[in-house]
Structures are given as C-alpha cells and as structure tokens.
Motif scaffolding. Structure first.
Motif, mmCIF file in Angstrom:
data_model
loop_
_atom_site.group_PDB
_atom_site.id
_atom_site.type_symbol
_atom_site.label_atom_id
_atom_site.label_comp_id
_atom_site.label_asym_id
_atom_site.label_seq_id
_atom_site.Cartn_x
_atom_site.Cartn_y
_atom_site.Cartn_z
ATOM 1 N N ASN A 126 0.529 -0.937 -0.052
ATOM 2 C CA ASN A 126 -0.025 -0.076 -0.070
ATOM 3 C C ASN A 126 0.839 1.140 0.325
ATOM 4 O OD1 ASN A 126 -1.891 2.078 0.301
ATOM 5 N ND2 ASN A 126 -2.951 1.116 2.337
ATOM 6 N N PRO A 127 0.720 2.100 -1.407
ATOM 7 C CA PRO A 127 1.570 2.707 -1.008
ATOM 8 C C PRO A 127 1.920 4.140 -0.066
ATOM 9 C CG PRO A 127 -0.566 3.472 -2.817
ATOM 10 C CD PRO A 127 -0.210 1.974 -1.697
ATOM 11 N N ALA A 128 0.657 3.787 0.582
ATOM 12 C CA ALA A 128 0.106 5.090 1.804
ATOM 13 C C ALA A 128 0.176 4.701 2.952
ATOM 14 C CB ALA A 128 -1.558 5.431 1.945
ATOM 15 N N GLU A 129 1.413 3.400 3.066
ATOM 16 C CA GLU A 129 1.989 3.470 4.501
ATOM 17 C C GLU A 129 2.879 3.579 4.254
ATOM 18 O OE1 GLU A 129 0.122 1.592 6.179
ATOM 19 O OE2 GLU A 129 -1.133 -0.744 5.268
ATOM 20 N N SER A 130 4.084 3.543 5.368
ATOM 21 C CA SER A 130 5.007 3.818 6.056
ATOM 22 C C SER A 130 5.880 2.448 7.101
ATOM 23 C CB SER A 130 5.487 5.520 6.363
ATOM 24 O OG SER A 130 4.828 5.434 7.594
ATOM 25 N N PHE A 131 7.054 2.536 6.930
ATOM 26 C CA PHE A 131 7.955 1.456 7.674
ATOM 27 C C PHE A 131 9.257 2.237 8.356
ATOM 28 C CE2 PHE A 131 6.629 0.185 3.160
ATOM 29 C CZ PHE A 131 5.443 -0.444 2.656
ATOM 30 N N VAL A 132 9.222 1.052 9.224
ATOM 31 C CA VAL A 132 10.113 1.515 9.845
ATOM 32 C C VAL A 132 11.088 0.319 9.802
ATOM 33 C CG1 VAL A 132 10.854 2.418 12.283
ATOM 34 C CG2 VAL A 132 8.895 2.437 11.830
ATOM 35 N N TYR A 133 12.209 0.720 9.907
ATOM 36 C CA TYR A 133 13.033 -0.364 9.500
ATOM 37 C C TYR A 133 14.427 -0.246 10.193
ATOM 38 C CZ TYR A 133 16.680 -3.558 7.666
ATOM 39 O OH TYR A 133 17.921 -4.343 6.630
ATOM 40 N N GLU A 134 14.184 -1.646 11.717
ATOM 41 C CA GLU A 134 15.182 -1.545 13.146
ATOM 42 C C GLU A 134 15.759 -3.022 13.027
ATOM 43 O OE1 GLU A 134 12.319 -1.984 15.724
ATOM 44 O OE2 GLU A 134 11.866 0.072 15.803
ATOM 45 N N ILE A 135 16.995 -2.764 13.147
ATOM 46 C CA ILE A 135 18.221 -3.590 13.741
ATOM 47 C C ILE A 135 18.960 -3.307 14.719
ATOM 48 C CG2 ILE A 135 20.577 -4.626 12.366
ATOM 49 C CD1 ILE A 135 19.613 -2.830 10.407
ATOM 50 N N SER A 136 18.906 -5.109 15.874
ATOM 51 C CA SER A 136 19.929 -4.932 17.170
ATOM 52 C C SER A 136 21.387 -5.747 16.118
ATOM 53 C CB SER A 136 18.762 -5.745 18.207
ATOM 54 O OG SER A 136 18.120 -5.273 18.496
ATOM 55 N N TYR A 137 22.103 -4.900 16.708
ATOM 56 C CA TYR A 137 23.518 -6.017 16.603
ATOM 57 C C TYR A 137 24.262 -6.055 17.419
ATOM 58 C CZ TYR A 137 23.755 -3.006 12.117
ATOM 59 O OH TYR A 137 23.562 -2.929 11.246
ATOM 60 N N SER A 138 25.169 -7.882 17.321
ATOM 61 C CA SER A 138 25.715 -7.874 18.682
ATOM 62 C C SER A 138 26.491 -7.438 19.172
ATOM 63 C CB SER A 138 26.745 -9.436 17.833
ATOM 64 O OG SER A 138 27.619 -8.747 16.853
ATOM 65 N N ASP A 139 27.524 -5.969 18.839
ATOM 66 C CA ASP A 139 27.580 -4.983 19.933
ATOM 67 C C ASP A 139 26.916 -4.492 21.282
ATOM 68 O OD1 ASP A 139 26.239 -3.097 18.279
ATOM 69 O OD2 ASP A 139 28.484 -2.546 17.418
ATOM 70 N N GLY A 140 25.457 -4.563 21.007
ATOM 71 C CA GLY A 140 24.331 -3.928 21.835
ATOM 72 C C GLY A 140 23.465 -2.605 21.053
ATOM 73 N N SER A 141 24.270 -2.372 19.716
ATOM 74 C CA SER A 141 23.388 -0.942 19.278
ATOM 75 C C SER A 141 22.805 -1.005 18.540
ATOM 76 C CB SER A 141 25.213 -0.663 18.231
ATOM 77 O OG SER A 141 25.309 -1.303 17.517
ATOM 78 N N GLU A 142 21.882 -0.458 17.677
ATOM 79 C CA GLU A 142 20.669 -0.110 17.648
ATOM 80 C C GLU A 142 20.497 0.867 16.211
ATOM 81 O OE1 GLU A 142 17.926 -1.437 18.146
ATOM 82 O OE2 GLU A 142 18.781 -3.593 19.830
ATOM 83 N N PHE A 143 19.262 0.273 15.180
ATOM 84 C CA PHE A 143 19.341 1.393 13.961
ATOM 85 C C PHE A 143 17.480 0.998 13.569
ATOM 86 C CE2 PHE A 143 18.872 1.954 9.473
ATOM 87 C CZ PHE A 143 19.403 3.395 10.055
ATOM 88 N N SER A 144 17.898 2.248 13.284
ATOM 89 C CA SER A 144 16.271 2.445 13.595
ATOM 90 C C SER A 144 16.720 3.520 12.150
ATOM 91 C CB SER A 144 15.072 3.039 14.022
ATOM 92 O OG SER A 144 13.808 2.894 13.874
ATOM 93 N N LYS A 145 15.348 3.689 10.826
ATOM 94 C CA LYS A 145 14.928 4.720 10.122
ATOM 95 C C LYS A 145 13.431 4.586 9.903
ATOM 96 C CE LYS A 145 16.831 7.661 6.061
ATOM 97 N NZ LYS A 145 17.915 7.555 5.552
ATOM 98 N N GLU A 146 12.767 5.497 9.307
ATOM 99 C CA GLU A 146 11.023 5.559 9.261
ATOM 100 C C GLU A 146 11.234 5.704 7.496
ATOM 101 O OE1 GLU A 146 7.307 7.500 8.858
ATOM 102 O OE2 GLU A 146 7.801 7.061 11.570
#
Length: 310
Positions: A257-277
C-alpha cells in the motif's frame, strides 16, 4: 626588519594541521582501507564523482563535508556505500576544546541515522584536547584516536623544527618561528621524516589497535531485524539478512500500500541499534541492500591489520 604577519600563529597551526591530515591520518586510513578492502576518500584524492569537498547528504536532504569516508565498492569514478565517517584535527591550545568536541561529534552523528552501513564514526585528534572534551566525544558513541600535543611537538623537535611557543609570545616572535618552520618544512622528505618519528612515538601497536577497532565495529553482525508498518504495533521479525531479502522480494500484499510507511530496525551483536522510517518499499529495499552488502563484505576474506608508513 621583515614585515610581521599578524596571523603567524594561525598560519603555523594550519600548516601543522594540514601535515597531520595528509601525512598521518590519510596513510593510517589507507592502511585500514587496504586491510578491509575498502575505498578511503579524503581531500587528497581526486575523484570524478565529486568536487573538492567530500560531501554526503543526511536526513532531510542536508549536506555536510567530511575529512574522510571509507566506502564499500567506491572508485575514483563513483561513490560506494559509506561505512565510516572520520573527522581529524590538530589543536595547539586547549581553548574551546569542548566546543570542538561538540561540533565535530554533532557533525558525525546524523550519518549513523542516515546510513545503516555507517557503523564507524571516528575522530582522530592531535594536540591539546581536554579530558572533558574527549569524554564528550566518547559518550556519543564516537571512536577517538588521540595523540597528545607533547608527542606532536617532540616529533618536530627531533627533526629540527619548532612548532610551539609561549602563549605570551609577541607577534614578532611567532612570526620568526613560523618563517623558520616554513623554510625547513617545505621538502616532502622532511614531512615524511616527522611522520615516521610520530609513528614511532605513538607506537605501531596503538595504530594496529585502531585498525582492529574499525574492523570490529564493521564486523558486528545483525542479531534481529524488524520491519514495522507505521499503523501497526507488532513488528515482523527476522533473524538474518537473507530472510529479510526473501520477504522483500515477495512481501505481503498489505505491505504494498503506497500510503503506508515503514520502520526498519536492527539490533547488533555489540548492543547498538539502527532505526529509520521510510515511505516506500524501494527505500526499504535500499536500506536492506546496504546492510546486506556490508555483512557480505565483512564475512569475505580481508587482509589482517598491519601498518607501514607510505
């Protein structure tokens, strides 16, 4: 008497800073790049894909120029995927150290939220950089390679050059030091000699430790990846980049659905995180492509860390 330059101290600092970047920082980063099969970009490279400055875009289409960037698949003709952003500087005095720490770390931090592949953010600092300033940098999750002022001054002194002076020195005295320095430092061989002296004072083990830190940060693997529709609270969870790729090749119809937006999240083995919409499936795929490319690159055969001045 020769005319006195009222900005001799500033000019001298600029010359030492340029030397530090070209003869110490750039060879160090080239060694890192060769060890990890990366492209090391700096202002001392000529690239058809950019102008004089190393400019990268971050959130909301803003642009910033950096001292150095390490890239996967970068060439002189095209930019690659950025995996490390580095700032460097020389400071003769401690004044405004915390402002410098705040400015440079603030300049680096947006890249962590813009590029999921930008796993390493670093500052290579030389000179009088106070402990509170260094603590500020490291508290923001930015790697710091620090060389005290005494070792820089000693490197030049050993090679017959003076770069320091008393804070109460007159402009005439500073101008005299600057003129003598410029005359003795014009030859490339002398600049290399000072750099070799500095490497010996710092210690090759410390330099190899730096290469190892970069490698470790880039090698940290994703432990969980989550894709979240902005309108739903339960994420779709994946345990590997391969499973995400399979899903993205044939996503659930509700994801299209083109009206949707998504959040992409990652948890790394060193404890850090990445998140982006992101607002489209194509952006979601591009984010995942960067992560997959980095993971595959770091799993591949890379050279062990070594150091030799070039």
């Amino acid at each position: 008497m020769a005319e006195v330059n009222s900005s001799s101290g500033h000019k001298l600092g600029q010359l030492v800073g340029d030397w530090f970047e070209e003869y110490f920082v750039c060879p160090l980063l080239k060694e890192v790049a060769e060890s990890l099969n990366l492209y090391a970009d700096s202002r001392f490279n000529s690239r058809a894909c950019r102008g004089h400055k190393i400019i990268w875009e971050y959130l909301d289409s803003n642009e910033v120029d950096y001292d150095a960037v390490l890239e996967i698949n970068g060439t002189n003709a095209q930019k690659g995927i950025p995996v490390a952003f580095i700032e460097c500087f020389w400071r003769r005095g401690s004044r405004h150290s915390k402002d410098k720490a705040r400015d440079d770390s603030g300049k680096l931090m947006p890249m962590r939220d813009t590029y999921p592949s930008a796993r390493f953010l670093g500052i290579i600092a030389a000179g009088d950089f106070t402990a509170p300033a260094r603590e500020l940098v490291m508290s923001r999750g930015i790697d710091l390679f620090y060389i005290p002022k005494a070792k820089i001054v000693e490197s030049f002194n050993y090679c017959g050059l003076t770069i320091d002076y008393d804070d109460k020195s007159t402009e005439y005295e500073k101008d005299k030091i600057a003129r003598s320095f410029i005359e003795g430092f014009s030859a490339k061989e002398k600049r290399s000699e000072v750099a070799t002296t500095l490497i010996n004072l710092v210690g090759k083990n410390e330099i190899e430790n730096y290469i190892t830190r970069v490698r470790a940060r880039l090698s940290s693997s994703p432990q969980e990846i989550r894709i979240i529709l902005r309108q739903q609270s339960i994420p779709i969870r994946f345990e590997s980049t391969q499973k995400v790729a399979l899903f993205l090749n044939d996503p659930d119809l509700s994801m299209r659905n083109p009206a949707e937006s998504f959040v992409y999240e990652i948890s790394y083995s060193d404890g850090s995180e990445f998140s982006k919409e992101v607002t489209s499936m194509s952006e979601l795929k591009e984010l995942h492509k960067q992560i997959s490319t980095l993971e595959k690159h770091m799993i591949g055969d890379n050279k062990p860390p070594t150091w030799s001045y070039r």
